[in-house]
Design a protein around this motif. Sequence first.
Motif, PDB file in Angstrom:
ATOM      1  N   VAL A 139      -2.312   4.721   0.120  1.00 23.73           N
ATOM      2  CA  VAL A 139      -1.439   3.628   0.012  1.00 23.73           C
ATOM      3  C   VAL A 139      -0.174   3.847   0.807  1.00 23.73           C
ATOM      4  O   VAL A 139       0.413   2.923   1.677  1.00 23.73           O
ATOM      5  CB  VAL A 139      -1.070   2.874  -1.210  1.00 23.73           C
ATOM      6  CG1 VAL A 139      -2.199   2.286  -1.852  1.00 23.73           C
ATOM      7  CG2 VAL A 139      -0.187   4.112  -2.071  1.00 23.73           C
ATOM      8  N   ALA A 188      -0.069   0.536  13.000  1.00 17.75           N
ATOM      9  CA  ALA A 188      -0.588   1.980  12.623  1.00 17.75           C
ATOM     10  C   ALA A 188      -1.185   2.568  13.867  1.00 17.75           C
ATOM     11  O   ALA A 188      -1.740   2.075  14.765  1.00 17.75           O
ATOM     12  CB  ALA A 188      -1.845   1.732  11.569  1.00 17.75           C
ATOM     13  N   ASP A 192      -1.827   7.528  11.316  1.00 16.17           N
ATOM     14  CA  ASP A 192      -1.637   6.705   9.914  1.00 16.17           C
ATOM     15  C   ASP A 192      -3.040   5.683   9.982  1.00 16.17           C
ATOM     16  O   ASP A 192      -3.476   5.788   8.706  1.00 16.17           O
ATOM     17  CB  ASP A 192      -0.608   5.532  10.391  1.00 16.17           C
ATOM     18  CG  ASP A 192       0.898   6.114  10.534  1.00 16.17           C
ATOM     19  OD1 ASP A 192       1.109   7.371   9.834  1.00 16.17           O
ATOM     20  OD2 ASP A 192       1.635   5.453  11.039  1.00 16.17           O
ATOM     21  N   ALA A 193      -3.549   5.501  10.805  1.00 18.69           N
ATOM     22  CA  ALA A 193      -5.021   4.649  10.528  1.00 18.69           C
ATOM     23  C   ALA A 193      -5.992   5.729   9.916  1.00 18.69           C
ATOM     24  O   ALA A 193      -6.570   5.171   9.077  1.00 18.69           O
ATOM     25  CB  ALA A 193      -5.209   4.069  11.968  1.00 18.69           C
ATOM     26  N   LEU A 196      -4.595   6.420   6.206  1.00 19.58           N
ATOM     27  CA  LEU A 196      -4.834   5.102   5.466  1.00 19.58           C
ATOM     28  C   LEU A 196      -6.244   4.548   5.129  1.00 19.58           C
ATOM     29  O   LEU A 196      -6.331   3.571   4.922  1.00 19.58           O
ATOM     30  CB  LEU A 196      -3.666   4.299   5.629  1.00 19.58           C
ATOM     31  CG  LEU A 196      -2.187   4.791   5.450  1.00 19.58           C
ATOM     32  CD1 LEU A 196      -0.967   3.820   5.977  1.00 19.58           C
ATOM     33  CD2 LEU A 196      -2.022   5.141   3.980  1.00 19.58           C
ATOM     34  N   VAL A 198      -7.366   2.422   7.679  1.00 14.40           N
ATOM     35  CA  VAL A 198      -7.305   1.298   8.258  1.00 14.40           C
ATOM     36  C   VAL A 198      -7.543   1.228  10.131  1.00 14.40           C
ATOM     37  O   VAL A 198      -7.781   2.461  10.315  1.00 14.40           O
ATOM     38  CB  VAL A 198      -5.865   0.400   8.178  1.00 14.40           C
ATOM     39  CG1 VAL A 198      -5.856   0.308   6.624  1.00 14.40           C
ATOM     40  CG2 VAL A 198      -4.755   1.330   8.596  1.00 14.40           C
ATOM     41  N   SER A 202      -3.439  -1.830  12.853  1.00 16.25           N
ATOM     42  CA  SER A 202      -3.214  -2.582  11.748  1.00 16.25           C
ATOM     43  C   SER A 202      -1.753  -2.794  11.243  1.00 16.25           C
ATOM     44  O   SER A 202      -1.159  -1.597  11.389  1.00 16.25           O
ATOM     45  CB  SER A 202      -3.876  -1.975  10.497  1.00 16.25           C
ATOM     46  OG  SER A 202      -5.483  -2.051  10.836  1.00 16.25           O
ATOM     47  N   LEU A 204       1.489  -2.277   8.948  1.00 15.08           N
ATOM     48  CA  LEU A 204       2.072  -1.195   8.014  1.00 15.08           C
ATOM     49  C   LEU A 204       3.446  -1.723   7.697  1.00 15.08           C
ATOM     50  O   LEU A 204       4.234  -2.239   8.442  1.00 15.08           O
ATOM     51  CB  LEU A 204       2.016   0.128   8.467  1.00 15.08           C
ATOM     52  CG  LEU A 204       0.826   0.715   8.958  1.00 15.08           C
ATOM     53  CD1 LEU A 204       1.003   2.297   9.229  1.00 15.08           C
ATOM     54  CD2 LEU A 204      -0.262   0.815   7.875  1.00 15.08           C
ATOM     55  N   ARG A 225       5.347   4.725   5.172  1.00 17.40           N
ATOM     56  CA  ARG A 225       4.436   3.724   5.799  1.00 17.40           C
ATOM     57  C   ARG A 225       3.389   3.252   4.874  1.00 17.40           C
ATOM     58  O   ARG A 225       2.768   4.231   4.433  1.00 17.40           O
ATOM     59  CB  ARG A 225       3.783   4.081   7.207  1.00 17.40           C
ATOM     60  CG  ARG A 225       4.992   4.529   8.207  1.00 17.40           C
ATOM     61  CD  ARG A 225       4.474   4.875   9.387  1.00 17.40           C
ATOM     62  NE  ARG A 225       5.592   5.336  10.259  1.00 17.40           N
ATOM     63  CZ  ARG A 225       5.585   5.828  11.688  1.00 17.40           C
ATOM     64  NH1 ARG A 225       4.378   5.506  12.140  1.00 17.40           N
ATOM     65  NH2 ARG A 225       6.538   5.875  12.034  1.00 17.40           N
ATOM     66  N   TYR A 226       3.599   2.012   4.367  1.00 15.85           N
ATOM     67  CA  TYR A 226       2.431   1.500   3.290  1.00 15.85           C
ATOM     68  C   TYR A 226       1.403   0.376   3.957  1.00 15.85           C
ATOM     69  O   TYR A 226       1.527  -0.107   4.708  1.00 15.85           O
ATOM     70  CB  TYR A 226       3.367   0.708   2.329  1.00 15.85           C
ATOM     71  CG  TYR A 226       4.122   1.482   1.408  1.00 15.85           C
ATOM     72  CD1 TYR A 226       3.988   1.696   0.217  1.00 15.85           C
ATOM     73  CD2 TYR A 226       5.746   1.616   1.864  1.00 15.85           C
ATOM     74  CE1 TYR A 226       4.698   2.449  -0.656  1.00 15.85           C
ATOM     75  CE2 TYR A 226       6.447   2.383   0.911  1.00 15.85           C
ATOM     76  CZ  TYR A 226       6.154   2.467  -0.233  1.00 15.85           C
ATOM     77  OH  TYR A 226       6.927   3.151  -1.171  1.00 15.85           O
ATOM     78  N   ARG A 227       0.171   0.805   3.617  1.00 20.93           N
ATOM     79  CA  ARG A 227      -0.995  -0.029   3.823  1.00 20.93           C
ATOM     80  C   ARG A 227      -0.616  -1.317   3.442  1.00 20.93           C
ATOM     81  O   ARG A 227      -0.047  -1.685   2.350  1.00 20.93           O
ATOM     82  CB  ARG A 227      -2.047   0.411   3.269  1.00 20.93           C
ATOM     83  CG  ARG A 227      -3.379   0.291   4.112  1.00 20.93           C
ATOM     84  CD  ARG A 227      -4.566   0.831   3.374  1.00 20.93           C
ATOM     85  NE  ARG A 227      -5.085  -0.033   2.358  1.00 20.93           N
ATOM     86  CZ  ARG A 227      -5.764   0.481   1.303  1.00 20.93           C
ATOM     87  NH1 ARG A 227      -6.210   1.814   1.354  1.00 20.93           N
ATOM     88  NH2 ARG A 227      -6.192  -0.286   0.117  1.00 20.93           N
ATOM     89  N   THR A 230      -0.344  -3.472  -0.179  1.00 19.07           N
ATOM     90  CA  THR A 230      -0.508  -2.608  -1.490  1.00 19.07           C
ATOM     91  C   THR A 230       1.002  -2.670  -2.430  1.00 19.07           C
ATOM     92  O   THR A 230       0.766  -2.290  -3.743  1.00 19.07           O
ATOM     93  CB  THR A 230      -0.868  -1.089  -1.033  1.00 19.07           C
ATOM     94  OG1 THR A 230       0.416  -0.514  -0.035  1.00 19.07           O
ATOM     95  CG2 THR A 230      -2.043  -1.099  -0.317  1.00 19.07           C
TER      96      THR A 230
END
Length: 255
Positions: A139, A188, A192-193, A196, A198, A202, A204, A225-227, A230
Amino acid sequence: MGNSASSRYLEIAEALRQSILDGEYPIGARLPSESDLAAHWSASRGTVRQAVGLLASEGLIGSRQGARRVVLRQERRHSFQQLNSFAQWARAMGSEVASRILTRTTRPATAEETARLDIAPGSEVLDVLRLRHLDGEPVLVERTAYTDWVAPAVRALPEDCVSIMDSIAAEAGIVAHYGEHLIDALAAGSEDARLLRVRRGSPLLRQRYLTYTAAGRPIEWTDDRYRAGTVAFSVSNSAAAAPLERHAAPGVAGH
């Protein structure tokens, strides 16, 4: 009419989300069937299906197609009223938390880190990249710059340290008393992708924050950085207190 119809499912989704949050539908409970919800809301089955699908995409209810869906969890809200570690907050929410430090690198501070951490230009920081999981799902990606006086304590921690903040407080007496938070959103990038799980691009939710000791000595400058879907952050304020400040984003400089 089109706008009214398209926003109807959002209205139904928000009402169901609030019912879940209020405990009307506790974890493990089943929502009413789509036909029952459609009758209750005087809406089409298609509109109800959109609303239920939105809650499923947020992970609040089961994603399996069927007449009734099971509530998986209540919304995760992280309040800024107390400066708790991510692990402390997750445990209080009843979630299982796991973390892994992916890299630890000593490098020169960026211009922003130099200013935020109040260090001399050219100073070195310990750059830590960490991936965090809640209930088995990735997440959060953390990128943190620690000042040189904090770095040795962070270097000594195991890769699977659940909470750096709690650990350096217990083992080195480095305690965060104050925090300043900046929240925005971004797309993202490829790293990051991948971490996470994703798609690149996407959305974030990003939280950047600076923590200090009780004496006002900076400890860390973090980019979290949060998905999407979440975590929700909650802020309580009043007219009598200092107002919540909202700043324009500084373009895309540095990103």
